[in-house]
Scaffold this motif. Structure first.
Motif, PDB file in Angstrom:
ATOM      1  N   GLU A 104      -0.244  15.231 -13.521  1.00  0.00           N
ATOM      2  CA  GLU A 104       1.112  15.596 -13.091  1.00  0.00           C
ATOM      3  C   GLU A 104       1.849  14.374 -12.548  1.00  0.00           C
ATOM      4  OE1 GLU A 104       3.182  18.778 -10.008  1.00  0.00           O
ATOM      5  OE2 GLU A 104       1.045  18.890 -10.407  1.00  0.00           O
ATOM      6  N   GLU A 105       1.145  13.521 -11.830  1.00  0.00           N
ATOM      7  CA  GLU A 105       1.781  12.323 -11.280  1.00  0.00           C
ATOM      8  C   GLU A 105       2.266  11.382 -12.380  1.00  0.00           C
ATOM      9  OE1 GLU A 105      -0.926  10.657  -8.436  1.00  0.00           O
ATOM     10  OE2 GLU A 105      -0.399  12.167  -6.928  1.00  0.00           O
ATOM     11  N   ARG A 106       1.547  11.322 -13.491  1.00  0.00           N
ATOM     12  CA  ARG A 106       2.038  10.509 -14.617  1.00  0.00           C
ATOM     13  C   ARG A 106       3.368  11.059 -15.120  1.00  0.00           C
ATOM     14  NH1 ARG A 106      -3.495  10.222 -16.031  1.00  0.00           N
ATOM     15  NH2 ARG A 106      -3.318  11.862 -17.576  1.00  0.00           N
ATOM     16  N   GLN A 107       3.491  12.386 -15.154  1.00  0.00           N
ATOM     17  CA  GLN A 107       4.749  13.009 -15.576  1.00  0.00           C
ATOM     18  C   GLN A 107       5.867  12.678 -14.579  1.00  0.00           C
ATOM     19  OE1 GLN A 107       4.444  14.613 -18.566  1.00  0.00           O
ATOM     20  NE2 GLN A 107       2.291  14.107 -18.402  1.00  0.00           N
ATOM     21  N   LEU A 108       5.545  12.744 -13.290  1.00  0.00           N
ATOM     22  CA  LEU A 108       6.542  12.482 -12.248  1.00  0.00           C
ATOM     23  C   LEU A 108       6.970  11.011 -12.245  1.00  0.00           C
ATOM     24  CD1 LEU A 108       4.999  14.696  -9.448  1.00  0.00           C
ATOM     25  CD2 LEU A 108       7.156  15.104 -10.655  1.00  0.00           C
ATOM     26  N   ARG A 109       6.027  10.101 -12.484  1.00  0.00           N
ATOM     27  CA  ARG A 109       6.373   8.671 -12.545  1.00  0.00           C
ATOM     28  C   ARG A 109       7.347   8.395 -13.696  1.00  0.00           C
ATOM     29  NH1 ARG A 109       1.196   8.106 -10.349  1.00  0.00           N
ATOM     30  NH2 ARG A 109       1.176   6.629  -8.629  1.00  0.00           N
ATOM     31  N   ALA A 110       7.143   9.077 -14.809  1.00  0.00           N
ATOM     32  CA  ALA A 110       8.025   8.889 -15.965  1.00  0.00           C
ATOM     33  C   ALA A 110       9.421   9.448 -15.694  1.00  0.00           C
ATOM     34  CB  ALA A 110       7.420   9.561 -17.198  1.00  0.00           C
ATOM     35  N   LEU A 111       9.507  10.495 -14.881  1.00  0.00           N
ATOM     36  CA  LEU A 111      10.786  11.153 -14.613  1.00  0.00           C
ATOM     37  C   LEU A 111      11.542  10.537 -13.436  1.00  0.00           C
ATOM     38  CD1 LEU A 111      12.548  13.550 -15.523  1.00  0.00           C
ATOM     39  CD2 LEU A 111      11.251  14.986 -13.941  1.00  0.00           C
ATOM     40  N   PHE A 112      10.797  10.094 -12.422  1.00  0.00           N
ATOM     41  CA  PHE A 112      11.415   9.586 -11.192  1.00  0.00           C
ATOM     42  C   PHE A 112      10.968   8.149 -10.918  1.00  0.00           C
ATOM     43  CE2 PHE A 112      10.809  14.208 -10.447  1.00  0.00           C
ATOM     44  CZ  PHE A 112      12.154  14.579 -10.373  1.00  0.00           C
ATOM     45  N   GLU A 138       6.801   5.851  -7.617  1.00  0.00           N
ATOM     46  CA  GLU A 138       5.804   4.805  -7.340  1.00  0.00           C
ATOM     47  C   GLU A 138       5.796   4.421  -5.859  1.00  0.00           C
ATOM     48  OE1 GLU A 138       2.552   3.078  -8.311  1.00  0.00           O
ATOM     49  OE2 GLU A 138       3.755   3.960  -9.905  1.00  0.00           O
ATOM     50  N   GLU A 139       6.966   4.222  -5.285  1.00  0.00           N
ATOM     51  CA  GLU A 139       7.055   3.878  -3.862  1.00  0.00           C
ATOM     52  C   GLU A 139       6.594   5.053  -3.002  1.00  0.00           C
ATOM     53  OE1 GLU A 139       7.430   2.404  -0.196  1.00  0.00           O
ATOM     54  OE2 GLU A 139       7.382   1.277  -2.062  1.00  0.00           O
ATOM     55  N   TYR A 140       6.990   6.251  -3.358  1.00  0.00           N
ATOM     56  CA  TYR A 140       6.558   7.455  -2.643  1.00  0.00           C
ATOM     57  C   TYR A 140       5.028   7.554  -2.663  1.00  0.00           C
ATOM     58  CZ  TYR A 140       5.601  12.463  -2.026  1.00  0.00           C
ATOM     59  OH  TYR A 140       5.084  13.673  -1.627  1.00  0.00           O
ATOM     60  N   ALA A 141       4.415   7.325  -3.820  1.00  0.00           N
ATOM     61  CA  ALA A 141       2.959   7.404  -3.947  1.00  0.00           C
ATOM     62  C   ALA A 141       2.273   6.324  -3.122  1.00  0.00           C
ATOM     63  CB  ALA A 141       2.558   7.286  -5.416  1.00  0.00           C
ATOM     64  N   ARG A 142       2.887   5.170  -3.000  1.00  0.00           N
ATOM     65  CA  ARG A 142       2.298   4.084  -2.196  1.00  0.00           C
ATOM     66  C   ARG A 142       2.228   4.447  -0.713  1.00  0.00           C
ATOM     67  NH1 ARG A 142       4.074   0.304  -5.731  1.00  0.00           N
ATOM     68  NH2 ARG A 142       6.201   0.264  -4.987  1.00  0.00           N
ATOM     69  N   ARG A 143       3.210   5.153  -0.221  1.00  0.00           N
ATOM     70  CA  ARG A 143       3.262   5.441   1.218  1.00  0.00           C
ATOM     71  C   ARG A 143       2.704   6.819   1.601  1.00  0.00           C
ATOM     72  NH1 ARG A 143       8.780   6.401  -0.197  1.00  0.00           N
ATOM     73  NH2 ARG A 143       9.382   8.488   0.457  1.00  0.00           N
ATOM     74  N   THR A 144       2.454   7.684   0.612  1.00  0.00           N
ATOM     75  CA  THR A 144       2.033   9.053   0.897  1.00  0.00           C
ATOM     76  C   THR A 144       0.697   9.336   0.209  1.00  0.00           C
ATOM     77  OG1 THR A 144       4.383   9.646   0.853  1.00  0.00           O
ATOM     78  CG2 THR A 144       2.800  11.463   0.878  1.00  0.00           C
ATOM     79  N   PRO A 145      -0.332   9.740   0.974  1.00  0.00           N
ATOM     80  CA  PRO A 145      -1.630  10.030   0.346  1.00  0.00           C
ATOM     81  C   PRO A 145      -1.555  11.264  -0.559  1.00  0.00           C
ATOM     82  CG  PRO A 145      -1.674  10.591   2.683  1.00  0.00           C
ATOM     83  CD  PRO A 145      -0.345   9.955   2.419  1.00  0.00           C
ATOM     84  N   ARG A 146      -2.482  11.322  -1.489  1.00  0.00           N
ATOM     85  CA  ARG A 146      -2.463  12.402  -2.488  1.00  0.00           C
ATOM     86  C   ARG A 146      -2.802  13.758  -1.863  1.00  0.00           C
ATOM     87  NH1 ARG A 146      -5.339  10.243  -6.724  1.00  0.00           N
ATOM     88  NH2 ARG A 146      -3.399   9.679  -7.732  1.00  0.00           N
ATOM     89  N   PHE A 147      -3.953  13.890  -1.177  1.00  0.00           N
ATOM     90  CA  PHE A 147      -4.404  15.189  -0.686  1.00  0.00           C
ATOM     91  C   PHE A 147      -4.634  15.261   0.821  1.00  0.00           C
ATOM     92  CE2 PHE A 147      -6.322  15.211  -5.076  1.00  0.00           C
ATOM     93  CZ  PHE A 147      -5.433  16.119  -5.613  1.00  0.00           C
ATOM     94  N   LEU A 148      -5.188  14.235   1.407  1.00  0.00           N
ATOM     95  CA  LEU A 148      -5.548  14.279   2.831  1.00  0.00           C
ATOM     96  C   LEU A 148      -4.631  13.407   3.652  1.00  0.00           C
ATOM     97  CD1 LEU A 148      -9.427  14.107   2.467  1.00  0.00           C
ATOM     98  CD2 LEU A 148      -8.002  16.125   2.872  1.00  0.00           C
ATOM     99  N   PRO A 149      -4.047  13.945   4.710  1.00  0.00           N
ATOM    100  CA  PRO A 149      -3.143  13.148   5.545  1.00  0.00           C
ATOM    101  C   PRO A 149      -3.876  11.964   6.180  1.00  0.00           C
ATOM    102  CG  PRO A 149      -3.147  15.451   6.233  1.00  0.00           C
ATOM    103  CD  PRO A 149      -4.205  15.301   5.200  1.00  0.00           C
ATOM    104  N   ARG A 150      -3.123  10.911   6.401  1.00  0.00           N
ATOM    105  CA  ARG A 150      -3.670   9.731   7.083  1.00  0.00           C
ATOM    106  C   ARG A 150      -3.616   9.944   8.587  1.00  0.00           C
ATOM    107  NH1 ARG A 150      -0.234   6.463   3.334  1.00  0.00           N
ATOM    108  NH2 ARG A 150      -1.644   5.941   1.637  1.00  0.00           N
ATOM    109  N   SER A 151      -4.498   9.256   9.261  1.00  0.00           N
ATOM    110  CA  SER A 151      -4.476   9.260  10.727  1.00  0.00           C
ATOM    111  C   SER A 151      -3.192   8.576  11.188  1.00  0.00           C
ATOM    112  CB  SER A 151      -5.692   8.509  11.252  1.00  0.00           C
ATOM    113  OG  SER A 151      -5.602   8.329  12.625  1.00  0.00           O
TER     114      SER A 151
END
Length: 153
Positions: free
Chosen positions: A126-134, A138-151
């Motif tokens: 799904e993320e590959r689809q989102l990268r192609a559309l938005f 890429e920047e959002y993915a760099r700062r936000t973890p996929r499943f588990l929140p960061r401390s």
């Protein structure tokens, strides 16, 4: 517009996760769990449901089991989506893992593990689809973890 192959793969993801949900949540006769375990499991599953519901609520009409973005959608980066990129998957995985580990037997834990693996693969696809559309994904993915929140240290 997604290709026919992409749509078929999306349907395959949905069909597989549906079968796994049935296996995980089907009633089990004769299962004996202590009242404390039932309460703890219920609270943990409820927490997963709250996390998934928060993500679903923010998606609104764009919520779909298909891992293909709907036409005209916009990228969500606030609320639950500011904490993790896939809050719906996070909540579903948490609830299903708890159910799989506490319901007894061998089929439920194996099905829960399979569902978690499937959702991890589905999220990457799904993320590959989102990268192609938005382009900003890429920047959002760099700062936000996929499943588990960061401390927050």
């Amino acid at each position: 517009m997604p290709s026919r192959r992409e749509r078929l793969l999306g349907y395959a993801f949905v069909a597989a996760q549906s079968v796994l949900f049935v296996l995980i949540f089907s009633p089990r006769r004769g299962a004996r769990r202590s009242p404390a375990l039932r309460v703890a499991a219920g609270l943990a599953m409820g927490t997963g449901a709250v996390v998934a519901s928060a993500g679903a609520r923010e998606l609104g009409a764009d919520l779909t089991p298909m891992p293909l973005p709907r036409e005209g959608t916009h990228l969500r980066t606030g609320g639950a989506y500011a904490v993790v990129r896939h809050p719906v998957y996070t909540g579903v995985m948490a609830a299903c893992a708890v159910r799989g580990l506490t319901a007894g037997g061998r089929l439920r834990p194996a099905s829960a593990a399979a569902l978690c693996a499937l959702l991890a693969v589905k999220a990457r696809w799904e993320e590959r689809q989102l990268r192609a559309l938005f382009p900003e994904y890429e920047e959002y993915a760099r700062r936000t973890p996929r499943f588990l929140p960061r401390s927050r240290r």
